[in-house]
Scaffold this active site. Structure first.
Site, short mmCIF file in Angstrom:
data_model
loop_
_atom_site.label_atom_id
_atom_site.label_comp_id
_atom_site.label_asym_id
_atom_site.label_seq_id
_atom_site.Cartn_x
_atom_site.Cartn_y
_atom_site.Cartn_z
N HIS A 1 0.73 -1.21 0.17
CA HIS A 1 0.02 -0.01 0.05
C HIS A 1 1.00 1.34 -0.07
CE1 HIS A 1 -3.25 2.83 1.01
NE2 HIS A 1 -2.51 3.18 2.13
N ASP B 1 5.57 20.62 -27.67
CA ASP B 1 5.74 19.30 -27.04
C ASP B 1 6.83 19.47 -25.86
OD1 ASP B 1 6.19 16.66 -26.30
OD2 ASP B 1 5.81 16.05 -28.43
N TRP C 1 7.31 0.18 3.74
CA TRP C 1 7.75 0.95 2.54
C TRP C 1 9.13 1.44 2.98
CZ3 TRP C 1 8.71 5.92 1.04
CH2 TRP C 1 8.29 7.03 2.03
N SER D 1 12.99 6.60 -13.95
CA SER D 1 11.79 7.43 -15.09
C SER D 1 11.60 8.60 -14.34
CB SER D 1 10.52 6.62 -14.42
OG SER D 1 9.31 7.27 -14.69
N SER D 2 11.58 8.79 -13.10
CA SER D 2 11.38 10.24 -12.45
C SER D 2 12.45 11.02 -12.74
CB SER D 2 11.09 10.20 -10.91
OG SER D 2 10.10 9.81 -10.54
N HIS E 1 12.27 12.68 3.15
CA HIS E 1 11.30 13.99 3.27
C HIS E 1 11.14 14.77 2.15
CE1 HIS E 1 8.80 16.02 5.96
NE2 HIS E 1 9.23 16.92 5.44
N GLU F 1 10.68 13.88 -0.79
CA GLU F 1 9.74 13.15 -1.48
C GLU F 1 8.29 13.46 -1.20
OE1 GLU F 1 10.01 11.10 -3.83
OE2 GLU F 1 8.59 9.43 -3.71
N TYR G 1 7.83 16.61 -0.11
CA TYR G 1 7.25 17.86 -0.77
C TYR G 1 6.99 17.70 -2.35
CZ TYR G 1 7.68 19.74 3.61
OH TYR G 1 7.49 19.65 4.95
N SER H 1 -3.17 26.46 -6.79
CA SER H 1 -3.06 27.81 -7.23
C SER H 1 -3.75 28.06 -8.60
CB SER H 1 -1.73 27.96 -7.15
OG SER H 1 -0.96 27.63 -5.84
N HIS I 1 13.89 14.43 11.54
CA HIS I 1 12.88 14.48 12.30
C HIS I 1 11.91 13.08 12.01
CE1 HIS I 1 9.84 16.69 9.25
NE2 HIS I 1 9.93 15.37 9.02
N HIS I 2 12.60 12.26 11.02
CA HIS I 2 11.72 10.76 10.90
C HIS I 2 12.40 9.78 12.01
CE1 HIS I 2 9.24 11.72 7.54
NE2 HIS I 2 10.07 12.41 7.19
N THR J 1 4.64 27.15 4.31
CA THR J 1 3.27 26.62 4.04
C THR J 1 2.15 27.53 4.50
OG1 THR J 1 4.50 24.64 4.42
CG2 THR J 1 2.35 24.39 4.22
N LYS K 1 1.37 30.17 1.84
CA LYS K 1 0.45 29.72 0.83
C LYS K 1 -1.19 29.60 1.31
CE LYS K 1 3.58 26.85 -1.58
NZ LYS K 1 3.56 27.28 -3.13
N ARG L 1 1.88 1.82 14.93
CA ARG L 1 1.55 1.61 13.36
C ARG L 1 1.83 0.04 13.19
NH1 ARG L 1 5.39 5.50 10.19
NH2 ARG L 1 4.35 4.50 8.54
#
Lengths: 569, 335
Positions: A87, A116, A150, A180-181, A264, A266, A268, A279, A313-314, A339, A342, A461
């Site tokens: 998941h 293109d 994960w 790919s990314s 982290h 990731e 964002y 926006s 912080h993780h 943040t 925004k 968890r």
């Protein structure tokens, strides 16, 4: 006019694509397999990632079913561990990150007035690498799916504790989708830097394109680190190295540092393009320019920079010196400021507008309320004395679902309802859309609000069962019921999409009276996107064009746009 | 709108303070953390209410009315003063919270006078906790148990280690948790302040049995703590007890060691699925083999189950007489 063109480089025409030969039009499936058209690749991206979203959703529902009651024996622990691993991996690597690339693929060239992407064949490569990553990963269902979460913390993910090929399938997924990314990110960067319409300076770049630019830069910075980290894990597993093995001088914490140095940013990478979609949607449906364009664009860049400095912080429950804890707490706190900027600017955009109640706007409003909760709980978990209670509990699960599901996914749905007419040429059903939103909003909050309490009450968890103490059964049941309501809401949108593709009312080029250039083309746009690329005079080129048309045809009373657009931007 | 916002904020804050978010406040550290959490909520609720109130008010007040379909809102592009306000105010708020958190951290980590502090070892292993009381605490031999017993109002410093993967030693009622990392010994301290029995939970995914890696901590009076320490050195089963007493004692040990978390055994009413079903695999097996299965679980593994999953420490945590009783019970229950 001619002299003007000669002196100003901005007015030189963008490179045009010249046909060297006339190729026969390919038909059906072959066309989809060999296409290098950014719009077709965009559709492939969107459809593929949405299918992975549905698969990941079914996995989530199976988990919620298992947790619906205490000491449930519906699923065995091995299946459950595989489910949450798949998941998380699916939603992050195969849905949220690539669906943003899907929107980017389809709309970045259109929004900046290009014909293109810069490298159409690399673009196709990106997509096919993504698909192969997904296929390799899901193929592990036929031998042994990974069960280490994960995050794949070592030593649990090493050969001793995770036999079989599941973890290896996960490693190859990270390699393939990472490539790919990366290829896609370079492509976005080059496209945005070089192929903007005449007159589109950095101050007139649509905000969604701004976020895709930052997304691309973050991917380029973060992905090589995880690629290296999983390669070390691979050699640890199979070739006798000991990078993460403490008995041979390695360290399991090295994995966590490398993983979260990628992990982290990731977050964002996933949520910045969502900000971009919001926006774009808000000013169109508030019929009022975006409030604080520069502040919103700049805050994306600041968020990306700070996002690279908060990874530990993780790891607040791993042994760390106090000064390190304080640094990472401070940096995580600081992200709250851009943040907040925004969010306040979005709210100010709505204020005094003429708000049109359409599904994209409702999803965007839902996004604001939910993302605000996700942001506030983010501050709470960033405070380490509190985090010592909250870390690795359902509170954290609730927090990141508020940012990623309540945030990014609601923005994706706003984007789907907003851009569907452009992609297919047909409108989606508004009534079904509203029902879908209502069910998703209620279901989402039912599922995840209560999970904060579940975590505070002491439920960690990633447990496949829990004892029947306190109110845990009641809370978990509420969460499970909510999950199914949420699932039903998503199903309504799927039905809406399938119905509207064939039978929706014809949309026309600009059904929303929008601001950006993609609406200048027909719906769906032709192969070359635009016959004429207009000169861009403001952040809202379509508004200028509509006024110009009204002025020239004498249907409107407003003055021509020239005076205003000269002062701005 | 302002009135509605203030009322909603007030209700929100009252609610946030009325709800007991933390399980129970069972240690001095928990109290400080819980207070910090309340302060955070007081700061957060008005921000959330502000955003939602303005969005809802805007959507209602400025909705498109019939006849306005072609009308645009005013061309407002921004407001520098507002931008500055909503950058500086949150920054100040955040600075304040950061300072406060730092003070709480210093407070929590402050060491008491060394002589008064208990030092206890916490050892994680797939999928059980064991606790070691060193000689200086027991006054005799080092003691290893599967239940954690602590005297009230006395600071304890845990030294946390692991035998295999990363675990996380968490007592929700103490509001503290820390990873057990291979190759390292990690520490934290708490001062329990409330008598009672609380769960010990593993908070870091450690494999199939992660969710059953639970134990408990009992906080007792100092006198009772000493009595308990003394009891641990006397055998659980009287010398020369009859077979029935042995089986009864064994049944108790089966329950208190948490065997049922992983194993199904009809007689004990347990339904764990991590390890083999004892009703099947122990049927007709002799005592010596049962004993080996407990003490050295990897010597011979039931088909379909992996090595290294069951803790290999029962030979140390259970005394000989306890083992005898457990074996006698298992033999009887699976006859």
């Amino acid at each position: 006019m001619a002299a003007d063109t000669a002196t100003s480089p901005a007015l030189e025409p963008v490179p045009q694509i010249t046909a060297h030969e006339v190729t026969r039009e390919r038909s059906g499936i072959i066309d989809w397999l060999t296409t290098t058209d950014h719009k077709k690749i965009g559709i492939l991206y969107l459809v593929t990632t949405f299918v992975f979203f549905l698969i990941g959703g079914v996995e989530a529902l199976m988990m919620r079913l298992q947790l619906g009651t205490a000491e449930n024996t519906l699923l065995d622990p091995s299946t459950f561990n595989a489910l949450f691993t798949m998941h998380g991996t699916t939603m992050i690597f195969l849905f949220v990150v690539p669906i943003m690339a899907g929107f980017g693929n389809y709309f970045v060239p259109l929004m900046i007035g290009a014909r293109d992407m810069a490298f159409p064949r690399l673009n196709a490569l990106s997509y096919w690498l993504l698909l192969s990553g997904g296929v390799v990963f899901y193929a592990s269902l036929f031998f042994s799916p990974p069960e280490a979460g994960w995050t794949m913390y070592t030593p649990l993910s090493n050969e001793t504790f995770s036999e079989g090929g599941g973890v290896d399938a996960w490693i190859f997924l990270v390699h393939l989708t990472g490539l790919s990314s990366l290829v896609g990110a370079v492509n976005f960067y080059v496209t945005i830097a070089n192929m903007r319409a005449p007159g589109m300076g950095w101050g007139r770049l649509p905000l969604f394109v701004w976020t895709i630019l930052v997304y691309a830069i973050l991917l380029i910075l973060a992905l090589p680190v995880i690629a290296g980290a999983v390669t070390l894990l691979l050699t640890d597993r199979h070739f006798g190295t000991h990078f993460y093995d403490p008995t041979e001088g390695g360290s399991p914490l090295l994995w966590q540092h490398l993983f979260w140095f990628f992990g982290h940013p990731e977050v964002y990478i996933m949520v910045l393009p969502a900000f971009g979609i919001i926006s774009e949607v808000l000013p169109v449906f508030a019929r009022k320019p975006i409030f604080g364009y520069k502040a919103i664009a700049a805050s994306s860049v600041v968020i990306a920079f700070l996002g690279l400095l908060v990874w530990a912080h993780h790891m607040f429950t791993t042994p760390s010196p106090t000064v390190v804890l304080v640094f990472f707490m401070m940096s995580s706190f600081l992200i709250g400021i851009p943040t907040g900027i925004k969010i306040f600017n979005w709210v100010a955009t709505l204020w005094r507008g003429t708000i049109e109640f359409k599904t994209p706007l409702i999803f965007a409003a839902g996004f604001i309320s939910q993302f605000t909760i996700g942001g506030i709980t983010g501050i709470i978990v960033a405070i380490f004395p509190v985090d010592w209670q909250l870390h690795d509990t359902y509170f954290v699960v609730a927090h990141f679902h508020y940012t990623l599901m309540g945030g990014a996914v609601f923005a994706v749905f706003a984007g789907i309802y907003y851009w569907f007419p452009k992609i297919t040429g047909r409108m989606m059903n508004e009534k079904l859309g509203m029902w879908s939103f209502a069910l998703m909003y209620i279901g989402f909050n039912l599922t995840f609000l209560i999970q904060h309490t579940i975590g505070l009450d002491g439920m960690p968890r990633r447990v496949y069962e829990y004892p029947d103490v306190g109110n845990l059964v009641l809370y978990n049941r509420i969460s499970t019921i909510g999950a199914f309501v949420l699932g039903l809401g998503i199903l309504l949108t799927v039905i809406n999409i399938l119905r509207s593709v064939k039978r929706g009312p014809v949309a026309g080029p600009d059904p929303w009276k929008a601001n950006t250039l993609e609406w200048f083309s027909t719906s769906p746009p032709p192969d070359n996107n635009f016959d004429v690329i207009p000169r861009v005079r403001s952040v809202e080129p379509m508004k200028d064009i509509r006024r110009q048309i009204a002025y020239q045809t004498g249907t409107g009373s407003e003055a021509p746009p020239a005076a205003e657009s000269l002062v701005r931007g | 709108m302002v009135v509605a916002g203030v009322i909603a904020s007030a209700i929100g804050i009252v609610l946030a303070l009325a709800i007991e978010w933390f399980p129970t406040v069972a240690a001095t550290q928990t109290k400080k953390i819980s207070t910090l959490y309340d302060v955070l909520l007081i700061a957060s609720v008005p921000i959330f209410v502000l955003v939602v109130t303005v969005v809802v008010a805007a959507v209602i007040r400025f909705r498109m009315r019939p006849g306005q379909e072609d009308q645009d809102g005013p061309p407002i592009h921004g407001n520098t003063r507002l931008e500055v306000i909503w950058t500086v105010l949150p920054a100040l708020l955040i600075l304040g919270l950061c300072t406060y958190s730092y003070i709480v951290l210093e407070d929590i980590e402050k060491a008491p006078a060394a002589a008064q502090e208990l030092r206890i070892g916490v050892h994680g292993e797939q999928f059980a906790w064991t606790f070691t009381y060193p000689e200086e605490v027991t006054g005799g031999e080092e003691l290893t148990t599967t239940e954690l017993v602590l005297p009230v109002d006395r600071s304890v410093r845990f030294s946390i280690t692991t035998a295999d993967v990363i675990h996380d030693f968490w007592v929700p009622d103490f509001a503290m948790k820390l990873d057990a990392v291979p190759g390292l010994t990690t520490h934290y301290r708490v001062t329990p302040t409330r008598l009672g029995t609380y769960p010990v939970v593993c908070a870091e995914l450690c494999g199939l049995g992660h969710s059953v890696m639970r134990s408990r901590v009992r906080v007792v009076e100092q006198a009772e703590f000493e009595r308990w320490l003394a009891e641990q050195s006397t055998p659980a089963v009287e010398e020369g007890a009859g077979p029935d007493e042995q089986v009864a004692a064994g049944k108790q040990i089966f329950a208190s060691e948490g065997c049922g978390g992983c194993h199904t055994l009809a007689d004990a009413g347990s339904g764990g699925q991590i390890g083999p079903n004892l009703d099947d695999v122990l049927k007709g097996v002799d005592e010596a083999k049962i004993r080996e299965d407990i003490v050295d679980p990897d010597a011979q593994i039931a088909a379909g189950y992996g090595a290294g999953i069951m803790p290999s420490t029962y030979g140390q945590t259970l005394s000989d007489s306890e083992l005898d009783a457990l074996v006698a019970y298992l033999k009887e229950a699976t006859k």
